[in-house]
Design a protein around this motif. Structure first.
Motif, short mmCIF file in Angstrom:
data_model
loop_
_atom_site.label_atom_id
_atom_site.label_comp_id
_atom_site.label_asym_id
_atom_site.label_seq_id
_atom_site.Cartn_x
_atom_site.Cartn_y
_atom_site.Cartn_z
N ALA A 82 0.83 -1.21 0.00
CA ALA A 82 0.00 0.00 0.00
C ALA A 82 0.86 1.25 0.00
O ALA A 82 0.45 2.30 -0.51
N LEU A 83 2.06 1.15 0.58
CA LEU A 83 2.95 2.32 0.66
C LEU A 83 3.55 2.67 -0.69
O LEU A 83 3.75 3.86 -0.99
N ILE A 84 3.83 1.65 -1.50
CA ILE A 84 4.52 1.87 -2.77
C ILE A 84 3.81 2.92 -3.66
O ILE A 84 4.45 3.85 -4.15
N PRO A 85 2.50 2.80 -3.90
CA PRO A 85 1.85 3.81 -4.74
C PRO A 85 1.95 5.23 -4.18
O PRO A 85 2.07 6.20 -4.94
N ARG A 86 1.93 5.37 -2.85
CA ARG A 86 2.06 6.70 -2.26
C ARG A 86 3.46 7.26 -2.47
O ARG A 86 3.62 8.45 -2.76
N LEU A 87 4.45 6.40 -2.33
CA LEU A 87 5.82 6.85 -2.57
C LEU A 87 6.01 7.25 -4.03
O LEU A 87 6.63 8.27 -4.34
N ALA A 88 5.48 6.42 -4.94
CA ALA A 88 5.62 6.71 -6.37
C ALA A 88 4.95 8.03 -6.73
O ALA A 88 5.50 8.84 -7.49
N ALA A 89 3.75 8.26 -6.18
CA ALA A 89 3.02 9.51 -6.48
C ALA A 89 3.75 10.73 -5.94
O ALA A 89 3.66 11.82 -6.52
N ALA A 90 4.49 10.55 -4.84
CA ALA A 90 5.19 11.68 -4.22
C ALA A 90 6.28 12.26 -5.12
O ALA A 90 6.68 13.41 -4.95
N TYR A 91 6.76 11.47 -6.08
CA TYR A 91 7.78 11.98 -6.99
C TYR A 91 7.23 13.04 -7.94
O TYR A 91 7.97 13.84 -8.49
N GLY A 92 5.92 13.02 -8.15
CA GLY A 92 5.33 13.99 -9.06
C GLY A 92 5.64 13.63 -10.50
O GLY A 92 5.15 12.64 -11.02
N GLU A 93 6.50 14.40 -11.13
CA GLU A 93 6.85 14.16 -12.52
C GLU A 93 7.67 12.87 -12.66
O GLU A 93 8.55 12.60 -11.84
N PRO A 94 7.39 12.10 -13.73
CA PRO A 94 8.13 10.84 -13.94
C PRO A 94 9.64 11.02 -14.00
O PRO A 94 10.38 10.11 -13.61
N ARG A 95 10.11 12.17 -14.45
CA ARG A 95 11.57 12.34 -14.60
C ARG A 95 12.30 12.23 -13.27
O ARG A 95 13.44 11.78 -13.23
N TRP A 96 11.65 12.63 -12.18
CA TRP A 96 12.32 12.56 -10.88
C TRP A 96 12.42 11.12 -10.40
O TRP A 96 13.46 10.71 -9.86
N LEU A 97 11.37 10.36 -10.61
CA LEU A 97 11.40 8.94 -10.26
C LEU A 97 12.40 8.22 -11.16
O LEU A 97 13.20 7.38 -10.69
N ARG A 98 12.38 8.52 -12.44
CA ARG A 98 13.31 7.90 -13.38
C ARG A 98 14.76 8.22 -13.00
O ARG A 98 15.63 7.34 -13.03
N HIS A 99 15.01 9.47 -12.62
CA HIS A 99 16.37 9.87 -12.24
C HIS A 99 16.84 9.13 -11.00
O HIS A 99 17.97 8.62 -10.96
N HIS A 100 15.99 9.05 -9.98
CA HIS A 100 16.38 8.37 -8.75
C HIS A 100 16.59 6.88 -9.01
O HIS A 100 17.55 6.28 -8.49
N PHE A 101 15.71 6.28 -9.81
CA PHE A 101 15.86 4.87 -10.14
C PHE A 101 17.17 4.62 -10.89
O PHE A 101 17.90 3.67 -10.59
N ASP A 102 17.49 5.48 -11.83
CA ASP A 102 18.72 5.31 -12.60
C ASP A 102 19.94 5.48 -11.70
O ASP A 102 20.93 4.75 -11.82
N ASP A 103 19.88 6.43 -10.78
CA ASP A 103 20.99 6.70 -9.88
C ASP A 103 21.29 5.50 -8.98
O ASP A 103 22.41 4.99 -8.92
N VAL A 104 20.25 5.01 -8.31
CA VAL A 104 20.43 3.88 -7.40
C VAL A 104 20.64 2.58 -8.20
O VAL A 104 21.46 1.73 -7.82
N GLY A 105 19.93 2.47 -9.31
CA GLY A 105 20.08 1.27 -10.13
C GLY A 105 21.48 1.11 -10.71
O GLY A 105 22.01 0.00 -10.78
N SER A 106 22.08 2.22 -11.13
CA SER A 106 23.46 2.18 -11.65
C SER A 106 24.42 1.73 -10.56
O SER A 106 25.33 0.92 -10.80
#
Length: 217
Positions: A82-106
């Motif tokens: 249940a927490l995951i969707p709230r965390l995802a929505a908190a990023y707002g624009e997809p670019r911020w989530l994409r950037h954080h994912f790429d940073d940690v994923g790399s």
């Protein structure tokens, strides 16, 4: 180790190529949008980083196959789910989530490449070698790659070799082989309950059909 890198690189590349508007599309994980799944993958990358720097002296208690436990299908009542969707929505624009994912994923990808395959690590109160841990994650990344593109027909599929590896792992977990007529992708989707088998597929499964779905936890 190589298959981990291939599956993870393919997944990260697919996330990077998803148009912003498709982050609002449903994923193959029931109740989650694509953005929610990407957030889950971000947490998965963090788990990889944490595990790779959590050494263990004890003898291994599990390997790449026994790492996975068969659990009941999710009900939607898990607080983390249940927490995951709230965390995802908190990023707002997809670019911020994409950037954080790429940073940690790399970082997770680099840590995996630098890790000693024979070293023992601890996670989930279990001990296993780095090689077995990363091999187990080939299943995780491949299944979630299929989830990510479930409603995105233009997106890239997982690499053929990681599909084959994930299928082989699922068969070892099940203690049975899927019919040779099943593609690796269909074996994974049907085997884990992501797709309902047709009548012909159910007949081909034979006794294995009664064991499905195999929900990994």
């Amino acid at each position: 180790m190589d298959l981990f890198s291939r599956s993870w690189t393919a997944l990260r590349t697919t996330v990077a190529d998803i148009p912003d508007e498709d982050f609002e599309q449903p994923s193959g994980c029931g109740g989650w949008l694509v953005r929610d799944l990407v957030c889950h993958l971000l947490i998965g990358a963090q788990d990889v980083l944490i595990t790779l720097v959590t050494p263990a002296d004890a003898e291994p208690t599990v390997d790449a196959v026994t790492y996975w436990q068969l659990v009941e299908p999710p009900t939607g009542e898990d607080p983390l789910d249940a927490l995951i969707p709230r965390l995802a929505a908190a990023y707002g624009e997809p670019r911020w989530l994409r950037h954080h994912f790429d940073d940690v994923g790399s970082a997770a990808g680099r840590a995996a490449e630098l890790a000693d395959p024979a070293r023992r690590v601890s996670t989930r109160d279990q001990v296993l070698t780095v090689a077995d841990y990363l091999s187990a994650y080939v299943v995780e990344w491949t299944l979630h790659h299929l989830d990510l593109i479930a409603h995105l027909p233009a997106a890239a599929q997982p690499p053929a070799e990681t599909l084959a590896s994930a299928r082989a792992s699922l068969e070892r977990i099940a203690g049975s082989s899927f019919p040779a007529s099943f593609s690796d992708k269909d074996a994974l989707l049907i085997g884990t309950g992501r797709r309902t088998p047709t009548d012909a597929e159910k007949a081909a499964l034979g006794d294995l059909a009664a064991k499905l779905p195999l929900v990994l936890g």
